[in-house]
Design an enzyme around this catalytic site. Structure first.
Site, mmCIF file in Angstrom:
data_model
loop_
_atom_site.group_PDB
_atom_site.id
_atom_site.type_symbol
_atom_site.label_atom_id
_atom_site.label_comp_id
_atom_site.label_asym_id
_atom_site.label_seq_id
_atom_site.Cartn_x
_atom_site.Cartn_y
_atom_site.Cartn_z
ATOM 1 N N ASP A 15 -11.125 3.028 -16.642
ATOM 2 C CA ASP A 15 -9.374 3.599 -17.293
ATOM 3 C C ASP A 15 -8.802 2.294 -17.180
ATOM 4 O O ASP A 15 -7.320 2.325 -17.857
ATOM 5 C CB ASP A 15 -9.048 4.494 -15.827
ATOM 6 C CG ASP A 15 -9.502 4.164 -14.405
ATOM 7 O OD1 ASP A 15 -9.561 2.774 -14.633
ATOM 8 O OD2 ASP A 15 -8.909 4.146 -13.155
ATOM 9 N N HIS A 16 -8.568 0.732 -16.685
ATOM 10 C CA HIS A 16 -8.047 0.220 -17.513
ATOM 11 C C HIS A 16 -8.156 -0.333 -18.254
ATOM 12 O O HIS A 16 -7.100 -0.450 -19.008
ATOM 13 C CB HIS A 16 -8.152 -0.658 -15.787
ATOM 14 C CG HIS A 16 -7.321 -0.720 -14.452
ATOM 15 N ND1 HIS A 16 -7.978 0.564 -13.633
ATOM 16 C CD2 HIS A 16 -6.879 -1.301 -13.625
ATOM 17 C CE1 HIS A 16 -7.327 0.401 -12.318
ATOM 18 N NE2 HIS A 16 -6.348 -0.508 -12.563
ATOM 19 N N ASP A 40 -9.471 -0.639 -6.163
ATOM 20 C CA ASP A 40 -8.522 -0.704 -6.674
ATOM 21 C C ASP A 40 -7.050 -0.481 -4.773
ATOM 22 O O ASP A 40 -7.952 0.654 -4.908
ATOM 23 C CB ASP A 40 -8.083 0.948 -7.362
ATOM 24 C CG ASP A 40 -7.066 0.661 -8.046
ATOM 25 O OD1 ASP A 40 -7.028 -0.349 -9.386
ATOM 26 O OD2 ASP A 40 -5.684 1.143 -7.713
ATOM 27 N N ARG A 99 4.528 0.200 -9.566
ATOM 28 C CA ARG A 99 4.645 -2.020 -9.321
ATOM 29 C C ARG A 99 5.567 -2.449 -10.478
ATOM 30 O O ARG A 99 5.344 -2.359 -11.611
ATOM 31 C CB ARG A 99 3.546 -3.062 -9.561
ATOM 32 C CG ARG A 99 2.449 -2.592 -7.820
ATOM 33 C CD ARG A 99 1.558 -3.391 -7.863
ATOM 34 N NE ARG A 99 0.819 -2.896 -7.017
ATOM 35 C CZ ARG A 99 -0.135 -3.212 -6.667
ATOM 36 N NH1 ARG A 99 -1.337 -3.039 -6.895
ATOM 37 N NH2 ARG A 99 -0.710 -2.952 -5.548
ATOM 38 N N SER A 134 -2.465 -5.923 -5.561
ATOM 39 C CA SER A 134 -3.355 -5.146 -5.982
ATOM 40 C C SER A 134 -4.916 -6.051 -4.914
ATOM 41 O O SER A 134 -4.123 -7.115 -4.686
ATOM 42 C CB SER A 134 -3.589 -5.506 -7.525
ATOM 43 O OG SER A 134 -4.300 -6.971 -7.780
ATOM 44 N N ARG A 149 -7.512 -7.071 -6.717
ATOM 45 C CA ARG A 149 -8.503 -7.602 -7.530
ATOM 46 C C ARG A 149 -8.898 -9.146 -6.985
ATOM 47 O O ARG A 149 -7.794 -10.181 -5.969
ATOM 48 C CB ARG A 149 -7.562 -8.047 -8.531
ATOM 49 C CG ARG A 149 -6.442 -9.352 -8.783
ATOM 50 C CD ARG A 149 -6.020 -9.239 -10.175
ATOM 51 N NE ARG A 149 -4.940 -8.401 -9.844
ATOM 52 C CZ ARG A 149 -3.996 -7.734 -11.186
ATOM 53 N NH1 ARG A 149 -3.213 -9.218 -11.342
ATOM 54 N NH2 ARG A 149 -3.176 -6.606 -11.222
#
Ligand code: MIC
Ligand code: SF4
Length: 642
Positions: free
Chosen positions: A64-65, A119, A379, A533, A535
């Site tokens: 989806d990203h 996520d 964000r 995030s 990440r």
């Protein structure tokens, strides 16, 4: 003494530790999710563990990203993820099926279960009463292998909702109000539990908007009870069998409390560049709007989209305002295509995007220079939109749609009569873009494109750290500062040597070069270092560049855990004034660190440039200290087998 919902779910999943405030606990994870930008690393790490098949009840891999396929890289990653899912027993949600959090809520989430997602907005699942937590990919890989997830036992904040929202005021305004009250670091180490009579006035997608954006508080997660409203949502998804009632005890005890009178709220907006700089739209003043973007995992449900379509029906967007809309899932998009709402959006002049994260992560639709962009996202960090000097305003779909019509930030209450969007009795269910797993299929070949590079591995922690401060930054540094996303950098997520060139590039273009020249170094930060995030690239890429430690006033939860997972020491100042006494380029020394990590909590550092000594804390549990000593969680897991 009655128990709150959070503690009940933790107690039912506790594998390690004691449920005492702040102590490290390990919990069993029932479900996991990954997305493509974090997933490639998570599955490379899972493969490195040598487990033939996931051990969770359910694991899902979403695309989806990284769906803007401007070169082979993202498409190769999709193929890797699809073949890895088939091989290791993971559901695979194909590109086009929707944003992970929206789809997970619709098709997989189960009240009372634990969900660990690679996520930070995984807490969306709290909207149906799950304990849904965001984490780094390596933690998710360990959970897929059957290992517990470790975190500090959170405090639980009760947010009592009273009354009912007024017309044109929405769930987004509730969470913006909570952000205004608690700030972006107010939730660190805490779970936000929603209770009170106002809860039953909110549908599941509205609850999910609130729990989703609880991530911006720095909270471990947010949760609503699972009640009759939850049953109706799951039943409309054809999943009534997944429903169970999950409520806190009537006399449940909480660590802190906040009361929100829903009827007193009005349309709100978070001003650039932080989700907690919240004011009412009325007080924001006259602001011309260049772009409006509606969608993201916060506000892309069927209800949100139907509401926007209702506002735009028969009208046209302002000639100087670009309107882009990305529905959250294929279910939402197809239902709108069939009932005509999509035609209303198109006719109004909206640009319809794929059902993905899209502009939220800078994957296209960067606004013009110095533009004002009103977004229903979560964000608004500087540069995240893809345009470094754009100002992003976060608001509800109601505010966004009204602003698209008028070309300026608009309080939707001027629009007149408000039409309530009812939840459909049945959502359109078509899971054909979800490929079910075929566990442990060894004959499935896992396909790796040339951009997928092997996992870098850290060395054991050296006993002496003698390194330069490569960068000194202030408070609330986000992982978007540390490891930017966007359409140019995201395709490098499975290539650590290449992506490491972009570490801190948005604020200091020379960082990677200096790190390479010095053979590594240190970073000094202020409060809430690493917010945002999940990440792990914001730890993995600095590790690759030789960063040994980050010295900050305080850390955001997920980033701190990621630093530990990759063997970077997270240290905090014992005396915050010492932050002022350190300059960029100073040479810091830490000797005997291996034995110091397991003997107490404090370490003495010497600033060799100024000659000044000062103290720092590591606050590592015994397990975390062992991970750091081994050079990260992968080495530790290989060594201990756990
Ligand atoms: C985000 O909203 O910043 C992301 C992109 O979804 C990240 C994950 C990532 O960087 O891949 C998150 O929130 O964890
Ligand atoms: Fe995607 Fe944005 Fe949600 Fe992150 S916050 S998962 S980028 S929609």
């Amino acid at each position: 003494m009655g128990e709150n919902l959070t503690r009940k779910i933790i107690a039912a999943h506790l594998k390690d530790g004691e449920m005492a405030g702040g102590a490290e606990i390990g919990i069993r994870i029932d479900q996991t999710l990954t997305q493509d930008a974090t997933g490639t690393m998570a599955y490379l790490q899972f493969e490195a563990m040598g487990v033939p098949c996931v051990k969770t009840e359910l694991s899902v891999s979403y695309i989806d990203h990284n769906t803007l396929q401007t070169g082979f890289e993202n498409a190769d990653d999709h193929r890797y993820l699809q073949t890895a899912a088939a091989r290791y027993g993971i559901y695979f949600s194909r590109p086009g099926n929707g944003i992970c959090h929206q789809v997970h809520l619709e098709r997989f989430g189960v009240p009372g279960k634990t969900l660990l997602g690679a996520d930070s907005h995984t807490p969306t699942g709290g909207g149906i009463g799950m304990l849904a937590i965001g984490a780094g990919g390596l933690d998710v890989a360990v959970a897929m292998g059957g290992g517990p997830f470790y975190m500090p036992m959170p405090k639980v904040i009760k947010v009592e909702l009273r009354g009912r929202l007024s017309p044109w005021v929405s769930a987004k305004d509730v969470i913006l109000e909570v952000l205004r009250c608690l700030t972006v670091k107010g939730g660190v180490g805490k779970v936000i539990e929603y209770t009170g009579p106002g809860v039953k006035t909110l549908t599941v997608p509205e609850r999910a908007t609130i729990t989703n954006m609880g991530a911006e508080l720095g909270a471990t997660t947010s949760i609503f009870p699972s009640d009759e409203i939850t049953r109706m949502f799951l039943s409309a998804q054809g999943r009534e069998n997944d429903w169970t009632e999950f409520l806190p005890d009537k006399d449940a005890v909480y660590d802190e409390e906040l009361v929100i009178e829903l009827s007193e709220l009005e349309p709100m907006v978070a001003l650039p560049h932080s989700p907690d700089t919240v004011v009412s739209v009325r007080d924001a003043g006259e602001i011309s709007v260049d772009q409006v973007a509606i969608g993201s995992c916060t506000n892309s449900s069927y209800k949100d989209m139907m509401l926007v379509a209702g506002i735009l029906r028969g009208k046209k967007v302002h000639p100087f305002t670009s309107l882009v809309i990305s529905p959250g899932s294929r279910q939402v998009l197809e239902m709108m295509a069939r009932n005509g709402a999509l035609a209303d959006l198109i006719s109004a002049g909206a640009r319809i995007l794929e059902t993905t994260c899209g502009p939220c992560i800078g994957m296209g639709q960067a606004p013009p220079t110095a533009a004002v962009s009103v977004r229903t996202f979560n964000r608004n960090f500087p540069g995240r939109s893809g345009t470094s000097d754009a100002g992003v305003y976060l608001a509800s779909p109601e505010v966004a749609a009204a602003s698209a019509l008028t070309g300026k930030l608009t309080d939707p209450r001027i629009l007149g009569e408000y039409k309530i969007i009812q939840q459909p009795a049945e959502f359109l269910v078509d899971d054909s873009l979800i490929i079910p797993p075929s566990c442990g299929k060894e004959e499935v070949e896992v396909l790796r494109g040339p951009n997928i590079k092997p996992l870098p591995v850290n060395a054991e922690l050296a006993d002496t750290i003698n390194a330069r401060v490569l960068l000194k930054v202030g408070d609330n540094i986000t992982t978007d500062h540390i490891m930017p996303a966007g359409s140019k950098v995201l395709p490098l997520r499975s290539n650590i040597p290449a992506i490491s060139e972009h570490v801190f590039s948005a604020i200091d273009a020379g960082f990677a070069t200096r790190a390479r020249e010095d053979g590594g170094g240190l970073v000094v930060g202020g409060h809430n270092y690493g917010q945002g995030s999940s990440r792990e690239h914001a730890a993995l890429a600095p590790m690759y560049l030789g960063i040994k430690a980050v010295l900050a006033k305080s850390f955001a939860r997920i980033h701190r855990a990621n630093l530990v997972n990759f063997g970077i020491l997270p240290l905090t100042f014992v005396n915050e004034d010492d932050y002022e006494a350190i300059g960029q380029d100073d040479l810091l020394e830490l000797t005997g660190v291996r034995s110091l990590l397991t003997a107490g909590n404090k370490l003495q550092l010497t600033n060799r440039t100024t000659g000044k000594a000062f103290k720092a804390r590591h606050d590592l549990s015994g397990r975390q200290a062992a991970i750091i000593l081994d050079g990260g969680l992968l080495n530790y897991t290989r060594k201990t087998g756990s």
